[in-house]
Design an enzyme around this catalytic site. Sequence first.
Site, PDB file in Angstrom:
ATOM      1  N   HIS A   1      -4.346  36.188 -43.014  1.00  0.00           N
ATOM      2  CA  HIS A   1      -5.627  36.467 -42.345  1.00  0.00           C
ATOM      3  C   HIS A   1      -5.563  36.887 -40.395  1.00  0.00           C
ATOM      4  O   HIS A   1      -4.892  36.051 -39.677  1.00  0.00           O
ATOM      5  CB  HIS A   1      -5.447  34.352 -41.277  1.00  0.00           C
ATOM      6  CG  HIS A   1      -5.883  33.497 -43.171  1.00  0.00           C
ATOM      7  ND1 HIS A   1      -7.301  32.874 -43.382  1.00  0.00           N
ATOM      8  CD2 HIS A   1      -4.839  32.898 -44.010  1.00  0.00           C
ATOM      9  CE1 HIS A   1      -7.068  32.385 -44.404  1.00  0.00           C
ATOM     10  NE2 HIS A   1      -5.481  32.255 -44.979  1.00  0.00           N
TER      11      HIS A   1
ATOM     12  N   HIS B   1      -3.181  29.102 -41.006  1.00  0.00           N
ATOM     13  CA  HIS B   1      -3.906  30.666 -41.339  1.00  0.00           C
ATOM     14  C   HIS B   1      -3.631  31.594 -40.808  1.00  0.00           C
ATOM     15  O   HIS B   1      -3.900  31.982 -40.830  1.00  0.00           O
ATOM     16  CB  HIS B   1      -5.447  30.347 -42.365  1.00  0.00           C
ATOM     17  CG  HIS B   1      -6.451  29.801 -41.480  1.00  0.00           C
ATOM     18  ND1 HIS B   1      -7.004  28.290 -40.953  1.00  0.00           N
ATOM     19  CD2 HIS B   1      -7.006  30.414 -40.692  1.00  0.00           C
ATOM     20  CE1 HIS B   1      -7.499  28.484 -39.810  1.00  0.00           C
ATOM     21  NE2 HIS B   1      -7.980  29.767 -39.675  1.00  0.00           N
TER      22      HIS B   1
ATOM     23  N   LEU C   1      -5.881  22.006 -42.977  1.00  0.00           N
ATOM     24  CA  LEU C   1      -6.487  21.660 -41.700  1.00  0.00           C
ATOM     25  C   LEU C   1      -6.759  20.742 -40.812  1.00  0.00           C
ATOM     26  O   LEU C   1      -6.763  19.259 -41.518  1.00  0.00           O
ATOM     27  CB  LEU C   1      -7.660  22.618 -41.508  1.00  0.00           C
ATOM     28  CG  LEU C   1      -7.894  24.001 -42.034  1.00  0.00           C
ATOM     29  CD1 LEU C   1      -8.883  24.523 -42.403  1.00  0.00           C
ATOM     30  CD2 LEU C   1      -6.623  24.829 -40.868  1.00  0.00           C
TER      31      LEU C   1
ATOM     32  N   ASN D   1     -15.189  30.438 -32.718  1.00  0.00           N
ATOM     33  CA  ASN D   1     -16.094  31.384 -32.796  1.00  0.00           C
ATOM     34  C   ASN D   1     -16.929  31.398 -34.342  1.00  0.00           C
ATOM     35  O   ASN D   1     -17.756  32.525 -34.377  1.00  0.00           O
ATOM     36  CB  ASN D   1     -14.913  32.516 -33.332  1.00  0.00           C
ATOM     37  CG  ASN D   1     -14.429  31.812 -35.054  1.00  0.00           C
ATOM     38  OD1 ASN D   1     -15.251  30.944 -36.047  1.00  0.00           O
ATOM     39  ND2 ASN D   1     -13.293  31.829 -34.676  1.00  0.00           N
TER      40      ASN D   1
ATOM     41  N   HIS E   1     -11.332  37.024 -41.635  1.00  0.00           N
ATOM     42  CA  HIS E   1     -10.814  35.726 -41.430  1.00  0.00           C
ATOM     43  C   HIS E   1      -9.605  35.367 -43.024  1.00  0.00           C
ATOM     44  O   HIS E   1      -8.934  35.002 -41.846  1.00  0.00           O
ATOM     45  CB  HIS E   1     -12.022  34.114 -42.429  1.00  0.00           C
ATOM     46  CG  HIS E   1     -11.475  32.833 -42.037  1.00  0.00           C
ATOM     47  ND1 HIS E   1     -10.289  33.050 -42.718  1.00  0.00           N
ATOM     48  CD2 HIS E   1     -12.150  32.528 -40.840  1.00  0.00           C
ATOM     49  CE1 HIS E   1     -10.408  31.706 -42.184  1.00  0.00           C
ATOM     50  NE2 HIS E   1     -11.077  31.287 -40.861  1.00  0.00           N
TER      51      HIS E   1
ATOM     52  N   ARG F   1       6.638  -9.172 -48.992  1.00  0.00           N
ATOM     53  CA  ARG F   1       5.804  -8.447 -47.453  1.00  0.00           C
ATOM     54  C   ARG F   1       6.218  -9.067 -46.702  1.00  0.00           C
ATOM     55  O   ARG F   1       6.269  -8.662 -45.469  1.00  0.00           O
ATOM     56  CB  ARG F   1       4.547  -8.084 -47.892  1.00  0.00           C
ATOM     57  CG  ARG F   1       3.881  -9.665 -47.675  1.00  0.00           C
ATOM     58  CD  ARG F   1       2.605  -9.375 -47.916  1.00  0.00           C
ATOM     59  NE  ARG F   1       1.993 -11.250 -48.155  1.00  0.00           N
ATOM     60  CZ  ARG F   1       0.940 -11.206 -47.662  1.00  0.00           C
ATOM     61  NH1 ARG F   1      -0.046 -10.427 -46.703  1.00  0.00           N
ATOM     62  NH2 ARG F   1       0.234 -12.489 -48.348  1.00  0.00           N
TER      63      ARG F   1
ATOM     64  N   GLU G   1      -5.904   5.464 -41.971  1.00  0.00           N
ATOM     65  CA  GLU G   1      -4.272   5.663 -42.721  1.00  0.00           C
ATOM     66  C   GLU G   1      -4.883   7.182 -42.952  1.00  0.00           C
ATOM     67  O   GLU G   1      -2.990   7.127 -42.396  1.00  0.00           O
ATOM     68  CB  GLU G   1      -4.819   5.137 -44.108  1.00  0.00           C
ATOM     69  CG  GLU G   1      -5.127   3.752 -44.821  1.00  0.00           C
ATOM     70  CD  GLU G   1      -6.601   3.064 -44.076  1.00  0.00           C
ATOM     71  OE1 GLU G   1      -6.959   2.538 -45.176  1.00  0.00           O
ATOM     72  OE2 GLU G   1      -7.305   4.113 -43.610  1.00  0.00           O
TER      73      GLU G   1
ATOM     74  N   HIS H   1      -8.749  -2.012 -55.732  1.00  0.00           N
ATOM     75  CA  HIS H   1      -7.412  -2.519 -54.663  1.00  0.00           C
ATOM     76  C   HIS H   1      -6.140  -2.669 -55.344  1.00  0.00           C
ATOM     77  O   HIS H   1      -5.291  -3.047 -54.326  1.00  0.00           O
ATOM     78  CB  HIS H   1      -7.353  -4.087 -53.305  1.00  0.00           C
ATOM     79  CG  HIS H   1      -8.817  -4.123 -52.277  1.00  0.00           C
ATOM     80  ND1 HIS H   1     -10.812  -3.183 -52.624  1.00  0.00           N
ATOM     81  CD2 HIS H   1      -9.103  -4.187 -51.198  1.00  0.00           C
ATOM     82  CE1 HIS H   1     -10.942  -3.183 -51.710  1.00  0.00           C
ATOM     83  NE2 HIS H   1      -9.813  -3.300 -50.561  1.00  0.00           N
TER      84      HIS H   1
END
Length: 666
Positions: free
Chosen positions: A26, A66, A116, A185, A261, A358, A412, A474
């Site tokens: 790129h 990239h 990204l 851009n 690109h 837990r 999350e 769930h």
Amino acid sequence: MPSRKDLANAIRALSMDAVQKANSGHPGAPMGMADIAEVLWNDFLKHNPANPQWANRDRFVLSNGHGSMLQYSLLHLSGYDVSIDDLKNFRQLHSKTPGHPEFGYTPGIETTTGPLGQGIANAVGFAIAEKALAAQFNRPGFEIVDHYTYAFLGDGCLMEGISHEVCSLAGTLGLGKLIFFYDDNGISIDGEVEGWFTDNTPKRFESYGWQVIPDVDGHDPDAVRAAIEAARANTEQPTLICCKTIIGFGSPNKQGKESCHGAPLGEDEVALARQALGWSHPPFVIPDEIYAAWNAHDRGAAAQQAWEELFAAYERAEPELAAEFKRRMAGELPADFAEKADAYIRECQAKGETVATRKASQNTLNAFGPMLPELMGGSADLAGSNLTLWSGAKGLSRDDASGNYIYYGVREFGMAAIMNGIALHGGFVPYGATFLVFMEYARNAVRMAALMKQRAIFVFTHDSIGLGEDGPTHQPVEQLASLRTTPNMNTWRPADAVESAVAWKAALERRDGPSALVFSRQGLAHQERSDAQLADIARGGYVLSDSDGTPDLILIATGSEVALAQEAAERLRAQGRAVRVVSMPSTEVFDAQPAEYKQRVLPLEVTNRIAIEAAAADFWYKYVGLDGRIIGMTTFGESAPAGELFREFGFTVENVLDVAAELLDD
């Protein structure tokens, strides 16, 4: 003396040459952001090429990964151990210059970027870690933690939803040493973004509580410098600098277009770009005077030396704090941690408590937390369900960053990626929690933790159809298999409080990758063990109960299903069958054991095997073989009380007995 234009054009030339030689990459982003990068790296960035791990360096993140040749060019030019031959090997096997920046491959790369949006999330993690460490360690006259985090990002990063999650939180926390450069851009791979991205980005970030510096000419070094100075002057808010740039700047026929690109410019266009930029040097040739102007060794060494002198004075004034800072930045646990953790595990075994794992996890945090000031916890708005708050937890806020717990809100994905940044920064061991089924929201960041081999601890509760009435939306089914098949991830699903404590100890002591700790909502019965069995839990799988002689049948189970396997085994033994029960809280850790140990636990000659787990069934064929049986999930769950669901899907003693009879009678 070379001009700023010459220094920036060195980036452009190296970037288009390397992409062209590789015939892959790129070039557009490096050519478009070269002027911004030149000002930042030469005028502001505090770093030392001779010591890329210096604790008080500024962190630089290329979220639009990239455009990796931008970062590789910067590292090479400023004097890091990235040679011209490394640039010529761009995107080649085992090179220091892979297609996207990869942590651990290249000196000076702070984090792996490419997916990204995650780079900016990592940057938020860096900034949180800096602010928290400063609050914990700095003293009047001794600002030993004092650095900035800079990140480059593009339109794609801002389109990804994670950008909202983390930038919103960054504004709330007032991360004043976080500075983003938006490469505005107007182009993405599919073309001009105005067809699909018309957000008012400055207003969006203002609403988050950021300082926004709009409409900066990204090709005007003076404008860029003024913007950075304004950003650094505001220590109360993170800053977004919106830089108007031309993608592929200097390419006569391709600049400003999507054609530059994600593809090489082509030999002819590279030649034309050289002419347009006034760059007369052959490919991969940088004049000595440009190297000299870029070289950051002297100023980097001076900056580090000044810090080391400050730290030496700090060490004299605050010897205990200084020793603790060095320990934590080295990633070492306290010298007595293992001994004290083992004592707590023995205490759990003696106590014999029936409890949801837990809750056992929270109890373990209460025991381990006071020993570990480096713990930085959090939960995605589920602290009361995940039970991640412990007695010494203190919330981190805009006004008080000395805390050790982050209220992430319903974020999350952002939480997991921020944890990666905190781990990469150093000084903390982050853990963060949500329901196991919502691991899917965080999935790519969990994967990135494994890819980068970071000590991040992902706590996932409500681990099966045992969640009950909330229903299949769930109730996790396939998530355990997904975690277990992720390279370099250690997944633990403990059967009781003792295994829960062992899992926490293993995750904390592991320094070469992340761990997923998977805990139940419902109470689980305590399992009796000998001292030898207690020691073997840490090996990932062990014989929990057995008959004399070679077993006729082996039952393998995890988590809540271990008690079921134990009860079924007792019934089968009463029928005269020799039955072994193997608890396997971590398949990855078990797989890493010596062959002799694995043979001792799962002898190859015993082919009658049943795996029992209220999750995706197919994973277990690797342990039971094609001739074995699996009592697991092949569908999604249903909405009903847990007990009814376990009966509906065959997690009962009677069903185990029926399957065993079928197998043993074959």
